[in-house]
Structure formats: structure tokens, C-alpha cells
Design a protein around this motif. Sequence first.
Motif, PDB file in Angstrom:
ATOM      1  N   ASP A   4     -10.320   5.833  -8.171  1.00 28.83           N
ATOM      2  CA  ASP A   4     -10.319   7.150  -8.820  1.00 28.83           C
ATOM      3  C   ASP A   4     -10.668   7.035 -10.295  1.00 28.83           C
ATOM      4  O   ASP A   4     -11.402   7.877 -10.836  1.00 28.83           O
ATOM      5  N   ALA A   5     -10.140   6.006 -10.951  1.00 25.35           N
ATOM      6  CA  ALA A   5     -10.441   5.813 -12.372  1.00 25.35           C
ATOM      7  C   ALA A   5     -11.927   5.525 -12.584  1.00 25.35           C
ATOM      8  O   ALA A   5     -12.546   6.051 -13.529  1.00 25.35           O
ATOM      9  N   LEU A   6     -12.506   4.706 -11.720  1.00 28.13           N
ATOM     10  CA  LEU A   6     -13.924   4.391 -11.839  1.00 28.13           C
ATOM     11  C   LEU A   6     -14.783   5.632 -11.620  1.00 28.13           C
ATOM     12  O   LEU A   6     -15.727   5.890 -12.371  1.00 28.13           O
ATOM     13  N   ARG A  63     -24.677   0.286 -16.759  1.00 28.62           N
ATOM     14  CA  ARG A  63     -24.322  -0.920 -17.505  1.00 28.62           C
ATOM     15  C   ARG A  63     -23.023  -0.743 -18.288  1.00 28.62           C
ATOM     16  O   ARG A  63     -22.284  -1.708 -18.500  1.00 28.62           O
ATOM     17  N   ARG A  64     -22.740   0.478 -18.713  1.00 30.78           N
ATOM     18  CA  ARG A  64     -21.470   0.728 -19.403  1.00 30.78           C
ATOM     19  C   ARG A  64     -20.269   0.492 -18.499  1.00 30.78           C
ATOM     20  O   ARG A  64     -19.157   0.259 -18.973  1.00 30.78           O
ATOM     21  N   LEU A  65     -20.479   0.575 -17.203  1.00 28.34           N
ATOM     22  CA  LEU A  65     -19.373   0.445 -16.249  1.00 28.34           C
ATOM     23  C   LEU A  65     -19.087  -0.996 -15.858  1.00 28.34           C
ATOM     24  O   LEU A  65     -18.143  -1.248 -15.107  1.00 28.34           O
ATOM     25  N   ARG A  66     -19.896  -1.944 -16.315  1.00 30.22           N
ATOM     26  CA  ARG A  66     -19.831  -3.298 -15.770  1.00 30.22           C
ATOM     27  C   ARG A  66     -18.449  -3.934 -15.859  1.00 30.22           C
ATOM     28  O   ARG A  66     -18.066  -4.723 -14.989  1.00 30.22           O
ATOM     29  N   ALA A  67     -17.677  -3.590 -16.875  1.00 31.30           N
ATOM     30  CA  ALA A  67     -16.352  -4.198 -17.035  1.00 31.30           C
ATOM     31  C   ALA A  67     -15.287  -3.522 -16.180  1.00 31.30           C
ATOM     32  O   ALA A  67     -14.174  -4.032 -16.069  1.00 31.30           O
ATOM     33  N   GLU A  68     -15.621  -2.388 -15.562  1.00 26.87           N
ATOM     34  CA  GLU A  68     -14.648  -1.649 -14.756  1.00 26.87           C
ATOM     35  C   GLU A  68     -14.424  -2.352 -13.419  1.00 26.87           C
ATOM     36  O   GLU A  68     -15.381  -2.828 -12.790  1.00 26.87           O
ATOM     37  N   PRO A  69     -13.157  -2.417 -12.957  1.00 25.34           N
ATOM     38  CA  PRO A  69     -12.916  -2.943 -11.606  1.00 25.34           C
ATOM     39  C   PRO A  69     -13.706  -2.149 -10.570  1.00 25.34           C
ATOM     40  O   PRO A  69     -13.816  -0.926 -10.668  1.00 25.34           O
ATOM     41  N   ALA A  71     -16.813  -1.831 -10.119  1.00 22.12           N
ATOM     42  CA  ALA A  71     -18.106  -1.258 -10.512  1.00 22.12           C
ATOM     43  C   ALA A  71     -19.277  -1.934  -9.815  1.00 22.12           C
ATOM     44  O   ALA A  71     -20.316  -1.296  -9.583  1.00 22.12           O
ATOM     45  N   ALA A  72     -19.146  -3.199  -9.452  1.00 17.91           N
ATOM     46  CA  ALA A  72     -20.254  -3.894  -8.786  1.00 17.91           C
ATOM     47  C   ALA A  72     -20.609  -3.245  -7.454  1.00 17.91           C
ATOM     48  O   ALA A  72     -21.746  -3.358  -6.983  1.00 17.91           O
ATOM     49  N   GLY A  73     -19.650  -2.576  -6.832  1.00 20.96           N
ATOM     50  CA  GLY A  73     -19.903  -1.933  -5.541  1.00 20.96           C
ATOM     51  C   GLY A  73     -20.284  -0.472  -5.630  1.00 20.96           C
ATOM     52  O   GLY A  73     -20.422   0.200  -4.604  1.00 20.96           O
ATOM     53  N   LEU A  74     -20.463   0.040  -6.853  1.00 21.22           N
ATOM     54  CA  LEU A  74     -20.853   1.444  -7.012  1.00 21.22           C
ATOM     55  C   LEU A  74     -22.374   1.547  -6.969  1.00 21.22           C
ATOM     56  O   LEU A  74     -23.069   1.024  -7.840  1.00 21.22           O
ATOM     57  N   HIS A  75     -22.884   2.224  -5.963  1.00 24.41           N
ATOM     58  CA  HIS A  75     -24.319   2.405  -5.782  1.00 24.41           C
ATOM     59  C   HIS A  75     -24.616   3.897  -5.814  1.00 24.41           C
ATOM     60  O   HIS A  75     -23.914   4.686  -5.170  1.00 24.41           O
ATOM     61  N   CYS A  76     -25.658   4.280  -6.542  1.00 21.72           N
ATOM     62  CA  CYS A  76     -25.964   5.711  -6.664  1.00 21.72           C
ATOM     63  C   CYS A  76     -27.468   5.930  -6.592  1.00 21.72           C
ATOM     64  O   CYS A  76     -28.242   5.254  -7.283  1.00 21.72           O
ATOM     65  N   THR A  77     -27.865   6.892  -5.763  1.00 26.23           N
ATOM     66  CA  THR A  77     -29.255   7.325  -5.665  1.00 26.23           C
ATOM     67  C   THR A  77     -29.403   8.663  -6.375  1.00 26.23           C
ATOM     68  O   THR A  77     -28.536   9.541  -6.252  1.00 26.23           O
ATOM     69  N   TYR A  78     -30.502   8.811  -7.107  1.00 24.31           N
ATOM     70  CA  TYR A  78     -30.728   9.989  -7.944  1.00 24.31           C
ATOM     71  C   TYR A  78     -31.843  10.846  -7.344  1.00 24.31           C
ATOM     72  O   TYR A  78     -32.997  10.411  -7.253  1.00 24.31           O
ATOM     73  N   LEU A  79     -31.477  12.054  -6.949  1.00 24.63           N
ATOM     74  CA  LEU A  79     -32.413  13.017  -6.389  1.00 24.63           C
ATOM     75  C   LEU A  79     -32.726  14.099  -7.414  1.00 24.63           C
ATOM     76  O   LEU A  79     -31.887  14.409  -8.265  1.00 24.63           O
ATOM     77  N   THR A  80     -33.906  14.699  -7.285  1.00 18.99           N
ATOM     78  CA  THR A  80     -34.193  15.949  -7.982  1.00 18.99           C
ATOM     79  C   THR A  80     -34.349  17.039  -6.923  1.00 18.99           C
ATOM     80  O   THR A  80     -34.710  16.755  -5.777  1.00 18.99           O
ATOM     81  N   PRO A  81     -34.065  18.295  -7.260  1.00 17.62           N
ATOM     82  CA  PRO A  81     -34.206  19.362  -6.258  1.00 17.62           C
ATOM     83  C   PRO A  81     -35.586  19.409  -5.631  1.00 17.62           C
ATOM     84  O   PRO A  81     -35.721  19.632  -4.417  1.00 17.62           O
ATOM     85  N   ALA A  82     -36.628  19.173  -6.414  1.00 17.36           N
ATOM     86  CA  ALA A  82     -37.989  19.245  -5.885  1.00 17.36           C
ATOM     87  C   ALA A  82     -38.285  18.119  -4.910  1.00 17.36           C
ATOM     88  O   ALA A  82     -39.150  18.260  -4.038  1.00 17.36           O
ATOM     89  N   ALA A  83     -37.585  16.993  -5.017  1.00 13.50           N
ATOM     90  CA  ALA A  83     -37.867  15.828  -4.172  1.00 13.50           C
ATOM     91  C   ALA A  83     -36.818  15.616  -3.089  1.00 13.50           C
ATOM     92  O   ALA A  83     -36.794  14.568  -2.455  1.00 13.50           O
TER      93      ALA A  83
END
Length: 245
Positions: A4-6, A63-69, A71-83
Amino acid sequence: MPTDALLARFVHDLMPLRPLALWAHGSLAGGDYQEGRSDLDLIAVVPGPLTLGTVRGVIRTHRRLRAEPLAAGLHCTYLTPAASTDPGAAHLTWAHGHVMRRPVTPVTRRELHDFGRVLHGDPPAGLLPPVPDGQLHEFVLQDQRDYWRPKVDRARLWRHDVWVDLGLLTFARATVTLREGRLIAKREALAELTALGAPAEVVEDITRRRYGAPAPRGEAWLARRAELTRAYLGPAIDALVTSYG
């Protein structure tokens, strides 16, 4: 709870990109999340178009999250409405410590519509087209036939936990989706593997590593596990594709 903190930190740090939405799918959304063992699979919808500045902003955010417990397992895909309408299109993604491009597959899209967890902004129904049953069926069948079946023949892969786990669990989940038209979590997939006749000692090994205390394993077991998995999975995928192709 570290998860939750991450997530709270990530939502805060994502704000300069003006996200329209942030959603979780996979184990976190499906109720089978195991902290410290499961990845955090996320989809962010951001205004388009994606510029070089957007890419740099994504890199800085992660990269700012690297020190967070965790964080290595946080994966995110970035969509735009048009795509967002094309399930075959590849989108900017942060995973395994660097940027890449990945599609948001029909399975992920159906997960988001059925039980996606909204972490910020609008729900999936307002931004993501629904997934017709036929499209889901076609993708799952193609994934088993064209991706997983050839991988079974590459023996060296199956000495690694990730291939054994994903190969068998994806097969069980694909079977239920093709048979019943629904998506299941990994815990239910383990029970389904037993019903499907998968090697009991391999299923037990996956269960221990995911939910319990893993037993010590040597090279002899890794080799035997690989042989058992490949001997089962190849014919099982062939039969599945024949039945539902």
C-alpha cells in the motif's frame, strides 16, 4: 503494509504526467496477491501523444522508487486514449528495471473490465473498449499454440522456476477460459492443474514456493521437474488446441 505504501508513493509521483487513470490487474486485482512474491501489474492512462519528455518522465518516476521495498516488481504500461483500442499495439512499459514496449492483451483487458482495481481516476469501462468473447478465445488459443507450444521444445528454459510456473498456470487458466469463457486466479489454476492430470509433485512444488516455505532443491530435482513439466505440457497444449481450435 509495504504494498500500500509503494502504491501510494507511485500514485503521488505519477501526478506530473497528469494520469487519467491508474489500474491494477493480475494477482493484486484478482485477490491472489502474495506480498514479496507477486508482481504489481499496473496500467496507467496518460494524455497523448507520448513524447520524449513523457518517456523521460516515466523513467524518472520509476527510478525514484528504486529504494522502496517491492519496487523491483512494480511493472506499469502506459496507454493513451487514442491508442487504447488496438489489443495488438505495443505501448510504453516499465518492467524489470527499464523501458520497453508491450501490448495490453485481450486477457489483461478482460481482467481490467471484470475485476480491475482502480487506484486513481476513471474505471476501465470509461476508457477501454470491452473484449468480445470471440476475441478472447482467439487470443488465448493463439497464445497456447504459437507462443507456449514452441517454448516446450526448448529444454533449458524449463529448469527455471518462472517457466515452470507460468507455463503450467497459463495452460490451466487458458483451459478454463476456453471451456467456460471466464478468467481464473493462480490459486484456482493450481487446483485445475491437479484436475487436468499435471504431475502432482510439480504442482506441489509451485504451491510451496507461492504460498508456503519452499523445500531445498538440488540439480537432480530441477532436471526431473523440467522433464516432468515438458512431458506433460506439450501433449496437453496439443490436445487443447485440437479441442478448441
